[in-house]
Each structure stands twice: as C-alpha cells, then as structure tokens.
Write a protein that holds these residues in place. Structure first.
Motif, mmCIF file in Angstrom:
data_model
loop_
_atom_site.group_PDB
_atom_site.id
_atom_site.type_symbol
_atom_site.label_atom_id
_atom_site.label_comp_id
_atom_site.label_asym_id
_atom_site.label_seq_id
_atom_site.Cartn_x
_atom_site.Cartn_y
_atom_site.Cartn_z
ATOM 1 N N LYS A 4 2.407 -54.411 -23.099
ATOM 2 C CA LYS A 4 2.865 -53.217 -22.396
ATOM 3 C C LYS A 4 2.994 -52.004 -23.307
ATOM 4 C CE LYS A 4 5.498 -55.679 -18.826
ATOM 5 N NZ LYS A 4 4.690 -55.264 -17.676
ATOM 6 N N HIS B 16 0.576 -51.289 -25.755
ATOM 7 C CA HIS B 16 -0.742 -50.889 -26.235
ATOM 8 C C HIS B 16 -1.516 -50.302 -25.058
ATOM 9 C CE1 HIS B 16 -4.779 -51.030 -27.861
ATOM 10 N NE2 HIS B 16 -4.278 -51.295 -29.062
ATOM 11 N N PRO B 17 -2.070 -49.100 -25.205
ATOM 12 C CA PRO B 17 -2.718 -48.450 -24.050
ATOM 13 C C PRO B 17 -3.804 -49.301 -23.388
ATOM 14 C CG PRO B 17 -2.446 -46.885 -25.839
ATOM 15 C CD PRO B 17 -2.042 -48.222 -26.391
ATOM 16 N N GLN B 18 -4.625 -49.976 -24.183
ATOM 17 C CA GLN B 18 -5.749 -50.705 -23.582
ATOM 18 C C GLN B 18 -5.298 -51.934 -22.801
ATOM 19 O OE1 GLN B 18 -7.651 -50.595 -27.502
ATOM 20 N NE2 GLN B 18 -9.549 -49.998 -26.526
ATOM 21 N N TRP C 188 -2.232 -52.422 -21.656
ATOM 22 C CA TRP C 188 -1.413 -51.924 -20.537
ATOM 23 C C TRP C 188 -2.307 -51.525 -19.367
ATOM 24 C CZ3 TRP C 188 -1.590 -47.205 -18.119
ATOM 25 C CH2 TRP C 188 -0.620 -47.000 -17.137
ATOM 26 N N ASP C 189 -3.409 -50.885 -19.676
ATOM 27 C CA ASP C 189 -4.330 -50.443 -18.619
ATOM 28 C C ASP C 189 -4.948 -51.641 -17.896
ATOM 29 O OD1 ASP C 189 -5.961 -48.514 -17.181
ATOM 30 O OD2 ASP C 189 -7.622 -49.181 -18.441
ATOM 31 N N ASP D 150 -2.267 -52.843 -15.647
ATOM 32 C CA ASP D 150 -1.930 -51.909 -14.566
ATOM 33 C C ASP D 150 -3.052 -51.825 -13.527
ATOM 34 O OD1 ASP D 150 -0.172 -49.818 -13.438
ATOM 35 O OD2 ASP D 150 -1.851 -48.480 -13.936
ATOM 36 N N LYS D 151 -4.268 -51.614 -13.980
ATOM 37 C CA LYS D 151 -5.373 -51.381 -13.053
ATOM 38 C C LYS D 151 -6.386 -52.523 -13.050
ATOM 39 C CE LYS D 151 -4.965 -46.474 -14.244
ATOM 40 N NZ LYS D 151 -4.105 -46.719 -15.434
ATOM 41 N N THR E 183 -9.947 -54.335 -14.217
ATOM 42 C CA THR E 183 -11.293 -53.756 -14.316
ATOM 43 C C THR E 183 -11.621 -52.774 -13.193
ATOM 44 O OG1 THR E 183 -12.267 -55.680 -13.215
ATOM 45 C CG2 THR E 183 -12.188 -55.705 -15.631
ATOM 46 N N GLY F 213 -10.192 -50.318 -12.465
ATOM 47 C CA GLY F 213 -9.865 -48.990 -12.976
ATOM 48 C C GLY F 213 -11.057 -48.262 -13.580
ATOM 49 N N TRP G 161 -9.737 -46.772 -8.074
ATOM 50 C CA TRP G 161 -8.542 -47.590 -8.245
ATOM 51 C C TRP G 161 -7.401 -47.197 -7.296
ATOM 52 C CZ3 TRP G 161 -6.437 -51.890 -8.988
ATOM 53 C CH2 TRP G 161 -5.068 -51.988 -9.177
ATOM 54 N N GLU G 162 -7.190 -45.916 -7.122
ATOM 55 C CA GLU G 162 -6.083 -45.496 -6.272
ATOM 56 C C GLU G 162 -6.235 -46.045 -4.851
ATOM 57 O OE1 GLU G 162 -7.889 -43.763 -8.322
ATOM 58 O OE2 GLU G 162 -6.884 -41.987 -9.104
ATOM 59 N N GLY H 59 -8.056 -44.360 -16.567
ATOM 60 C CA GLY H 59 -7.956 -45.516 -17.449
ATOM 61 C C GLY H 59 -6.633 -45.550 -18.196
ATOM 62 N N HIS H 60 -6.703 -45.814 -19.504
ATOM 63 C CA HIS H 60 -5.451 -45.958 -20.251
ATOM 64 C C HIS H 60 -4.821 -44.625 -20.632
ATOM 65 C CE1 HIS H 60 -8.297 -46.225 -23.835
ATOM 66 N NE2 HIS H 60 -7.428 -45.335 -24.274
ATOM 67 N N PHE I 219 -1.250 -44.128 -19.684
ATOM 68 C CA PHE I 219 -0.232 -44.714 -20.566
ATOM 69 C C PHE I 219 0.566 -43.618 -21.271
ATOM 70 C CE2 PHE I 219 1.016 -46.113 -24.825
ATOM 71 C CZ PHE I 219 1.689 -47.303 -24.567
ATOM 72 N N TYR I 220 -0.087 -42.483 -21.525
ATOM 73 C CA TYR I 220 0.555 -41.431 -22.308
ATOM 74 C C TYR I 220 1.456 -40.524 -21.483
ATOM 75 C CZ TYR I 220 -2.704 -43.077 -25.807
ATOM 76 O OH TYR I 220 -3.388 -43.881 -26.676
ATOM 77 N N MET J 133 -14.712 -46.016 -22.159
ATOM 78 C CA MET J 133 -14.637 -47.100 -21.182
ATOM 79 C C MET J 133 -15.574 -48.228 -21.575
ATOM 80 S SD MET J 133 -14.275 -44.827 -17.738
ATOM 81 C CE MET J 133 -13.044 -45.803 -16.940
ATOM 82 N N GLY K 36 -16.338 -55.014 -18.420
ATOM 83 C CA GLY K 36 -15.373 -55.908 -17.791
ATOM 84 C C GLY K 36 -15.791 -56.289 -16.406
#
Lengths: 633, 75
Positions: free
Chosen positions: A232, A234-236, A238-239, A242-243, A245, A247, A276-277, B7-8, B11-12, B72, B75
């Motif tokens: 949770k 680390h951005p990658q 976490w992504d 969260d989303k 693939t 995403g 994704w949304e 994408g990520h 996170f920010y 990106m 995956g």
C-alpha cells in the motif's frame, strides 16, 4: 540436506494407469529451479520431436517454481508446458492462484503426465499419496460443479483443484486450465493437451509448510511481512491493488495503442464505457488475491442486468477488456464481462478467443464468411450479442466456432483470400492487447517469443524510458544503464530487451508473478536474490538468476528449432508494418527495416545462429547445457 | 478543470483520487499543474488535454480536461 525444494517429481502414465516418483538432484535443480526452466528441461528429456500435440505422445508438465508457495506476495506461480496444439511449438503458460502452492505443500516440484487415458480420469494427490480416479461422471460438467463433486468425493473442502472445462474437453486449441475457478494457465492451449489425455482435473492437498523446507525461514517470513506492508506504500503495487490491470485501458487509448477493430487503430471512441471508472462503478464487486499475496490484483464482478455474469469466475483483466471491448468494437462492459465469464467457465484463453472473434468479424465484414457459416449471426464489429454467442460457439465447436477453435492461423488458411492478412497471430498464437507500434521493444518480444506472441515475455518499453521513473531506477541493479524511448529500436534497445527477457524468464522459472519484481512492480532486485538465498542456502547472485532465465529460454528455443521453426517464424503480422489509422499514433507503423536489423542483432546478442536461430555450442557451454547441442540435429 | 490521475499517479493524491477538480483560474503549464498536484516528473509518461496528447510545456486552460498517465507496463 537440500532446502527450498524437495526434488520430487510425480510421473503419471495415463495409458498404463501407473504412477511413480523420481527425484532431481540439487546440481540439476540449481540449473533448472522449477517453472519454465524445469518444464523445458523435462520436455526435452522426455519427448521426441514431432509428436502430435493432441496425441498420447505429447508430455504435459506441471511445474512449480523454486519459490512457489513461499509466504510472501507474488510467489504463487506454476507452469504448464507441452508441445502446443495451437502453435506446434514450445507451449507454456503460467498461473497464480492456490494450486501451485498447495502442490508444494504436498511435497512435489512437478508432475509429468504422459500417455492418454481410455476414459476420463482425475488425479488426486494428498501429500505423498497419489492416485488416478474415475472422472467419467465429471466429463461435460462445468468447473464449479466438477470442483464441488471432487471435493465431496475426497471429503475435503480445502482440496485445490486444477481442471479443464468444455473448451479443453472439446480440444479447442487455445483452451486453458483453471484453478479455483478464477486463475488460468491461459496461453498456448494447455487445456486442449489435458483434454486430449482425458485428464479432467488434478486435485491436491498438502500438509507441509514452505518455511519447513527453507534454509532461512525467518528471512522468508520477514520478507513476507515487509512486502505486505509495502504493497500500500508503493505506487505500482498500490495501483495493482486499487485498479488491477483494467486500470490500463484509458491510458493505452490516450497513447494511441489500445488495439481497436482488429488492430486497425489504437483509439476507441467508446473507451469511456470500458475504462476503469466504469468498470469499478458498473461491474466490480470485490478484489481478490492469490495465495499469501497482499497485492490483491484480481477482480471479481457481478452483473444482473443486460447479461447475467456470475462472480464465481472472477472478472475480466485488461486483456479481456480490450480484446472483447475495443478490438471487437464493443463498448458494452456487461457484454465484455459476460464474454470473459464464458471463457473462464469453458476454460478458453480470453486473449485468443477475443482475437479469433475480431478476426471473424473482419472476415464477415469482407464477406469471406456469411450467415451460413455463423449460424445466422451478423458477426460484425460492435455486435455485442453476436460476440458473446460466438464464445459459446467456439467452446461447443458449433458453426464458425468449430473453425475458430482451431486458432486464427488455421482458420485463415481454410477461409483463404485475405483472411491470413486479418489473422493477428505469431507462430499461430494470437496477439495480446498491446500494440507494438507504440512499444517496439515489446514487438521484438512478440516476434521472438518461443510460445508465439506474448506480452509477458520481457518488458514494456515505457517502463525503462525515463531515468527518473521508479521502474527504471528499479532495473538499474540488473545492469540497465540508459533510458530509451518507447519507439527506439537501436542496438541499445536490443541489448536492453535481451537483458530484461532473461529477468522475466527467471521470474517464470522460480515462480514469481510478473506483478512482483521490478521494473513492473514493487519487489527490489536484491530482495529476489535474497529470497532465493534464504530458500536454498545457495550463494546466488543476480547474474546467476539472469542465467537461469537465459538457460530456460535457450531450452525453449532448442525445442522450437527441433520442431523445424527458424528465423522466418520470428516475425510480426503484416498489419503492424502498416500505419495506425487514427489516434495519437495515427500514421505510425512498426519500422520494418529496423525490425530486420534488430532481429539479426538480437540473435547475435543471444549467441544464436542468425538463420536457424539455434544457440551456438559456445552459448550452450556457457549456460551449462552442452547436452542440448545435438538435440536439434 | 477536470484532471485525471491515471494509473498509479492517483497514489500521489492525498485522497487517492483518480479525478480531481482543479479550481479554474489563470492558465498554467501542464508541468506547473503536475507540480502543484504533487506528481513526480519521473512518473509522468504522457499527458492529454481534451483527449489529445500534449507537451508538458503546453498550457492548461480553465474548462480543459487534463489526463496524466504514468509509464504503463503489461498485464
């Protein structure tokens, strides 16, 4: 004393109905420490060239990686391998989930399946005990039902089950394997191989613990805790949680490389209904995980509206969203979810299935096939109902589905005319949903992949295009030195490709998911090295891990050379050498002249003959596999 | 303006949002907008304004739809 593995391999002769155990010693296992490395080694050892992929002489390998079942995130993968009925070449596919770790807990590194049963059977493994059981009553049943019956018969609700559905039973050449209904060895038709052997399922239950066989269990446990916490942060990762693939859809569309209308273009006007949304709002019901993995990238969806979609079979990954969505010009996410659910229910590879349907849609629109062939379906781009129905037809081998079940390459040869041009395949395997016109290094990977087009063979160019990015910085310990643009196909890119191909291959050997280690995600290079050291006690280095990956690829390559494949098979579909019609990369084609030069350079970097692609004796000696030098004649 | 953190990049955002409503004000460069949103430069692979790719030195104007995306992978 050996650590991190048991060395035990279960041999199952289905023709004779006999089982026996062999062991692999530590010296050999260090060269082929599981997964694709062990599978390729066993295939070359046990199978001659030229066997019928759907006959009794094909050998199906189910192989755990060295780290499969270790209690840290993404150490979940196992390999299924055989001669592919889709490509005729080396076939291989990895899956996560729970089955591989359970096999490890039962004390087995791999299962080697030979022969063909006279009537359907399933294999039951409980720790040391293994037996074949009658599966005639399971044949034709859907995975959810078969799973419940097997668990009931064995009196164990926690038995993990790997199985095939209708697609495998009907020998669809891109049929998959499923474990726990939601995790798939999707590619290269391993489900058809299992179906041809009349092996319905492999049920496994183990009572051991990975930490019980590790050299340094405390370090493995500490890594597990550290990574679970980092997911949770680390951005990658976490992504991915969260989303997941799905995403990827909107970004790839904006970049102009979202495959659309059978790769005519890279931008889909209906993308807002697929992004994704929309996914999260319209169909998502839960986020799920594989064994001991905190990333939780798996999606679960439910639909009770225009279509009925069961949550039991998971949810569409990005590949299915793009494959059934943009590439078939369908902007109805519920239809996409239904098509994906049917693939999972019938154990069909969603990438190949969706690509075969996009191919058929293009054939239909060019009047190469018509309602007589499609059972009356107006199989045009954008027709969601026809697309969903076509998945059923493929699984049941009805109408045009019977032809598409042979894969697009064979189907195109039968249809003739322009159909081969419409077939977006390499070595017979359909392209994943990433357009190489915007990621040219990935295109090189599609071309040379021993299994046919595969998006996990190496890396995606944007990951190492910016020296300030997390992914680039993560790859520096591998020897990555210079960031290169996504459309660069220089000698430096070729060398970068070869390096990262070895790393990716290593992941698939030791049982790590692509979504674990850098550059794609959040586990550092030294942590992978340390995990192997802690598991085994070996003094491995990153260089040794890269050689493991390279060795596995070389064995797979020898398998292909032995089957008569050569440089001519390492190519891209003609359409990719033509410009995209619209979107951000409108007018951009894959650079054909550069491709030919890059291919030659790649063989040179790899130490392979530039025409036959056979690894040189010097290369094989450097990798410690001189024994394989004479296999290809 | 509507700003998408693809994408990520979400996170920010302190609230991990994928879409952020940026108060309409004077035009600013996309690079400036990214900085004010706290997006690391190294994580921005490309940006689109009103669904068309743009350069970070381009201006974002009130009412625009801006989408930032990171590198990106597959995956």
């Amino acid at each position: 004393m050996i650590y991190g593995f048991t060395g035990k391999i279960l041999y199952v002769d289905l023709t004779a109905g006999r089982l026996h155990t062999e062991t692999i010693d530590e010296t050999a296992y260090r060269l082929y420490p599981g997964g694709r490395a062990l599978a390729a080694y066993l295939l070359l050892k046990h199978m001659p060239a030229g066997v019928d992929p759907l006959g009794p002489d094909n050998v199906l390998i189910l192989a755990n990686g060295l780290l499969t079942g270790a209690p840290f995130s993404t150490a979940t993968r196992f390999t299924a391998a055989a001669r592919s009925p889709l490509t005729g070449a080396y076939g291989e596919s990895e899956a996560g989930g729970f089955w591989g770790p359970e096999l490890k807990m039962a004390g087995w590194e791999a299962i080697v399946v030979t022969g063909q049963a006279a009537t359907p059977v399933y294999l039951s493994i409980q720790d040391d005990r293994a037996e074949l059981r009658d599966a005639r009553h399971l044949w034709g049943r859907e995975p959810e039902e078969a799973q419940a019956i097997i668990r009931d018969e064995l009196g164990d609700k926690l038995t993990r089950i790997l199985q095939i559905g209708l697609g495998g039973e009907n020998l669809v050449r891109f049929a998959a394997l499923t474990n726990e209904l939601r995790h798939f060895n999707g590619r290269t038709g391993m489900g058809a191989v299992m179906g041809s052997k009349r092996l319905k399922a492999v049920a496994v239950r183990g009572s051991n613990r990975y930490l019980g066989i590790a050299r340094d269990p405390q370090s493995i446990a500490d890594l597990g805790k550290r990574l679970a916490k980092r997911v949770k942060q680390h951005p990658q990762s976490w992504d991915l949680q969260d989303k997941g693939t799905p995403g990827l859809t909107a970004g790839l569309n904006t970049a102009g490389i979202l495959p659309t209308r059978n790769f005519h273009t890279g931008e889909f006007e209906g993308v807002d209904n697929l992004r994704w949304e929309a996914y999260e709002q319209e169909i998502l019901t839960a986020r799920r995980s594989c064994y001991a993995c905190a990333v939780r990238c798996k999606r679960e969806v439910t639909v009770n509206d225009r279509y009925q979609v069961s949550s039991e079979y998971g949810g569409p990954e990005y590949e299915a969203v793009a494959g059934f969505g943009s590439n078939c010009m369908v902007d109805d996410l519920q239809a996409v979810a239904k098509a994906n659910e049917l693939c999972n229910r019938y154990t069909l590879d969603a990438i190949s299935t969706s690509s075969a349907i996009a191919f058929a849609m293009e054939c239909f629109e060019h009047e190469l096939i018509g309602p007589d062939e499609t059972g009356g379906l107006e199989l045009r781009f954008g027709n969601a109902e026809a697309m969903v129905r076509c998945v059923e037809m493929i699984a049941r081998r009805e109408h045009i589905g019977n032809l598409l079940a042979e894969g697009t390459r064979r189907a195109a040869e039968v249809i003739g005319d322009d159909a081969p041009y419409f077939a977006m395949q390499i070595k017979g395997q359909e392209l994943p949903m990433h357009d190489p016109r915007g990621k040219v290094g990935l295109g090189l990977g599609y071309a040379v992949s021993e299994t046919g087009a595969d998006h996990l063979t190496a890396f995606h160019d944007p990951m190492v295009a910016n020296p300030e990015s997390l992914s680039f910085k993560g790859a520096i310990p591998l020897g990555v030195r210079e960031a290169l643009p996504p459309r660069d196909l220089s000698r430096k890119k070729v060398e970068l490709y070869a390096l990262l191909e070895n790393w990716s291959s290593m992941e698939r050997a030791v049982g790590l998911c692509y979504f674990g280690p850098t550059p794609r995600s959040f586990i550092a290079v030294d942590e992978v090295v340390d995990a192997v050291r802690a598991a085994t006690g070996w003094d491995v280095t990153v260089e040794e891990l890269l050689r493991i990956g390279e060795r596995a690829t070389n064995l797979a390559r020898i398998f292909n050379v032995r089957e008569g494949l050569s440089r001519a098979d390492d190519t891209l579909p003609q359409r990719l050498f033509e410009p995209l019609e619209s979107g951000a990369l409108a007018g951009v084609a894959y650079p054909k002249d550069d491709f030919a030069r890059a291919l030659t350079e790649l063989y040179e970097v790899k130490g392979w003959d530039p025409q036959t692609t056979m690894p040189t004796r010097e290369k094989l000696a450097a990798l410690g596999i001189e024994w394989a030098a004479d296999l290809a004649g | 303006m509507q700003v998408h953190l693809g994408g990520h990049l979400s996170f920010y955002d302190a609230e991990r949002r994928s879409w952020v409503e940026w108060p309409d004000a004077a035009p600013l460069t996309l690079r400036g907008l990214a900085e004010r949103l706290g997006l690391p430069a190294g994580e921005i692979a490309f940006v689109a304004v009103n669904r068309r790719l743009a350069a970070l030195d381009d201006l974002a104007r009130p009412g625009d739809r801006v989408e930032f995306f990171p590198p990106m992978g597959g995956g």
